[in-house]
Scaffold this active site. Structure first.
Site, mmCIF file in Angstrom:
data_model
loop_
_atom_site.group_PDB
_atom_site.id
_atom_site.type_symbol
_atom_site.label_atom_id
_atom_site.label_comp_id
_atom_site.label_asym_id
_atom_site.label_seq_id
_atom_site.Cartn_x
_atom_site.Cartn_y
_atom_site.Cartn_z
ATOM 1 C CE1 TYR A 61 -36.258 50.045 -74.794
ATOM 2 C CE2 TYR A 61 -35.529 49.121 -76.886
ATOM 3 C CZ TYR A 61 -35.544 49.098 -75.496
ATOM 4 O OH TYR A 61 -34.869 48.118 -74.811
ATOM 5 N NE ARG A 97 -32.027 46.771 -85.695
ATOM 6 C CZ ARG A 97 -31.616 45.788 -84.893
ATOM 7 N NH1 ARG A 97 -31.739 45.895 -83.580
ATOM 8 N NH2 ARG A 97 -31.069 44.705 -85.383
ATOM 9 N N GLY A 99 -25.651 40.563 -84.832
ATOM 10 C CA GLY A 99 -25.412 41.122 -83.513
ATOM 11 C C GLY A 99 -24.500 40.231 -82.707
ATOM 12 N NE ARG A 100 -28.225 36.754 -80.747
ATOM 13 C CZ ARG A 100 -29.301 35.996 -80.898
ATOM 14 N NH1 ARG A 100 -29.733 35.278 -79.881
ATOM 15 N NH2 ARG A 100 -29.926 35.979 -82.063
HETATM 16 C C1 LIG Z 1 -26.183 42.416 -75.989
HETATM 17 C C2 LIG Z 1 -27.260 42.902 -76.923
HETATM 18 C C3 LIG Z 1 -27.598 44.253 -76.940
HETATM 19 C C4 LIG Z 1 -28.554 44.742 -77.858
HETATM 20 N N1 LIG Z 1 -28.799 46.089 -77.915
HETATM 21 C C5 LIG Z 1 -29.577 46.585 -78.911
HETATM 22 C C6 LIG Z 1 -29.675 47.988 -79.121
HETATM 23 O O1 LIG Z 1 -29.047 48.801 -78.431
HETATM 24 N N2 LIG Z 1 -30.490 48.411 -80.123
HETATM 25 C C7 LIG Z 1 -31.185 47.545 -80.919
HETATM 26 O O2 LIG Z 1 -31.908 47.985 -81.821
HETATM 27 N N3 LIG Z 1 -31.072 46.210 -80.755
HETATM 28 C C8 LIG Z 1 -30.266 45.717 -79.798
HETATM 29 N N4 LIG Z 1 -30.091 44.357 -79.691
HETATM 30 C C9 LIG Z 1 -30.679 43.461 -80.695
HETATM 31 C C10 LIG Z 1 -29.654 43.172 -81.803
HETATM 32 O O3 LIG Z 1 -29.365 44.351 -82.547
HETATM 33 C C11 LIG Z 1 -30.167 42.102 -82.778
HETATM 34 O O4 LIG Z 1 -31.417 42.526 -83.290
HETATM 35 C C12 LIG Z 1 -30.313 40.732 -82.110
HETATM 36 O O5 LIG Z 1 -29.147 40.385 -81.369
HETATM 37 C C13 LIG Z 1 -30.591 39.644 -83.164
HETATM 38 O O6 LIG Z 1 -29.530 39.570 -84.094
HETATM 39 P P1 LIG Z 1 -28.451 38.370 -84.011
HETATM 40 O O7 LIG Z 1 -29.235 37.087 -84.078
HETATM 41 O O8 LIG Z 1 -27.535 38.540 -85.198
HETATM 42 O O9 LIG Z 1 -27.735 38.522 -82.690
HETATM 43 C C14 LIG Z 1 -29.192 43.850 -78.749
HETATM 44 C C15 LIG Z 1 -28.873 42.493 -78.703
HETATM 45 C C16 LIG Z 1 -27.903 42.017 -77.827
HETATM 46 C C17 LIG Z 1 -27.542 40.552 -77.846
#
Ligand SMILES: Cc1cc2nc3c(=O)[nH]c(=O)nc-3n(C[C@H](O)[C@H](O)[C@H](O)COP(=O)(O)O)c2cc1C
Length: 366
Positions: free
Chosen positions: A188, A235, A324-325
């Protein structure tokens, strides 16, 4: 039900201070866009408040990315933090999280070139450091669509965008957040200025590393000016290729950035590791070395299991880990980790957009 592996994860349940933010545990909820803001106003509402309050046992919640202006929007249904209705909507969220004993920061977002003319004021081109289209897709009412060709910001516009960040930081404060996180990751606007694949400017915002990080540092200064020390995080995702991003020397770029961020009163740096959406990194970037480059608190992310997270925190590699997930289907993720309980699985069809289904109807263990 006790965990069979004893105290191995205990370090995750220890309190920690990230600047002025006091976390009761090291398990942070990562920002996740869920495309469920109110149609038209793009304001958060009661359903969003319920969703976040269900997850209030996280050490800290980072909100879904929230655009600082209409120009900063790149997808349908994402909340803003620039209108009175949006501030009021976010107030519902922060009140609900605080009533449930939690803490929440607002992730401030400008998508830059990751947008489409149909979302932009007056149907104009999205803005970017340089007029280079991202070979990537965004999401509209009609489904996935290619990004539009952006126009390069003229020099005089850059202070106006810094001012929009500042206003959004002030709005987040009025909305009752505990701080803000600047979205400098995943392709972004801040990231677009920093990496040389998307920034070909020849003025003081392009070329050398110190020029390319100038915009980010100005935004940091503006946000810290609003919040004071210890309540602004940022971030970054040094090797992510999301949004068609690349850089000729990420180590030098992000090393310089981290050094420059050390003296700016940040609450934390939140790093997304890896080259893509999932898993461990294969880029050769020295994520462990970040600890010595940045003197403040560090949150690490991307594909962590509780075991990996505990190992990273235990070895002093970071102060907290974000998930996240796993938080999508497990509102009580902290408790599940603590008790070694099984995790609910996620219904992929209801992740992006829709109603309460797949959003607030995942139940905690009883
Ligand atoms: C549904 C979804 C929406 C996300 N939206 C954002 C967001 O708004 N901002 C951001 O920095 N990362 C976003 N991400 C990335 C997550 O913050 C994170 O970096 C990514 O899911 C990896 O972490 P995890 O393995 O614990 O899921 C998103 C990820 C998912 C799955």
């Amino acid at each position: 039900m006790g965990r069979p592996d004893g105290h191995k994860l205990d370090v995750l349940f220890e309190p920690v201070a990230l600047g002025e933010l006091r976390l009761p545990n090291r398990i942070v909820m990562a920002p996740m866009t869920r495309h469920r803001a109110a149609t038209g106003s793009l304001a958060p509402h009661r359903l969003n408040a319920e969703y976040y309050s269900q997850r209030a046992t996280a050490g800290l919640i980072v909100s879904e990315a929230s655009q600082i202006s209409q120009q900063g929007q790149g997808y349908i249904g994402t909340p803003g933090i620039y209108s009175e209705a949006q501030i009021e909507g976010w107030r519902l969220v922060t009140d609900a999280v605080h009533a449930a004993g939690g803490r929440i920061v607002c992730q401030l977002w400008h998508v830059g070139r990751m947008s489409h003319v149909s979302l932009q004021p007056g149907g104009h081109a999205p803005v970017a450091p340089s007029a280079i289209r991202a070979n990537a897709q965004i999401y509209l009412d009609s489904g996935f669509a290619d990004t539009s060709v952006p126009r390069a910001l003229v020099l005089a516009e850059i202070p106006l965008i810094v001012a929009s960040y500042k206003q959004a930081a002030a709005n987040a404060r009025r909305a009752g957040f505990d701080g803000v996180e600047l979205h400098g990751a995943n392709g972004y606007l801040l990231d677009q200025f920093m990496r040389d694949g998307s920034n070909r400017r020849t003025d003081e915002y392009g070329g050398s590393v110190s020029n390319r990080i100038r915009f980010t540092l100005e935004v940091v200064e503006a946000a810290v000016g609003v919040w004071g020390n210890g309540r602004v995080g940022i971030r970054i995702a040094p090797t992510s290729v999301e949004g068609d991003m690349h850089d000729s020397d990420p180590q030098s770029l992000f090393g310089t950035l981290l050094g420059s961020l050390s003296s700016r009163g940040l609450a934390y740096v939140h790093v997304v590791e890896g080259t893509g959406e999932v898993g461990r990194d294969g880029s050769g970037f020295d994520f462990t070395g970040m600890r010595t480059l940045f003197s403040g608190s560090l949150i690490r992310n991307n594909g962590y299991s509780p075991d990996l997270a505990a190992a990273a925190v235990g070895a002093g590699g970071c102060d907290a880990v974000s998930f996240g997930r796993p938080f999508i289907a497990n509102p009580d993720l902290v408790r599940r980790f603590r008790e070694g309980a099984e995790l609910n699985s996620t219904d992929k069809a209801t992740v992006y957009g829709g109603d309460a289904r797949g959003y607030t109807d995942y139940l905690p263990i009883v």
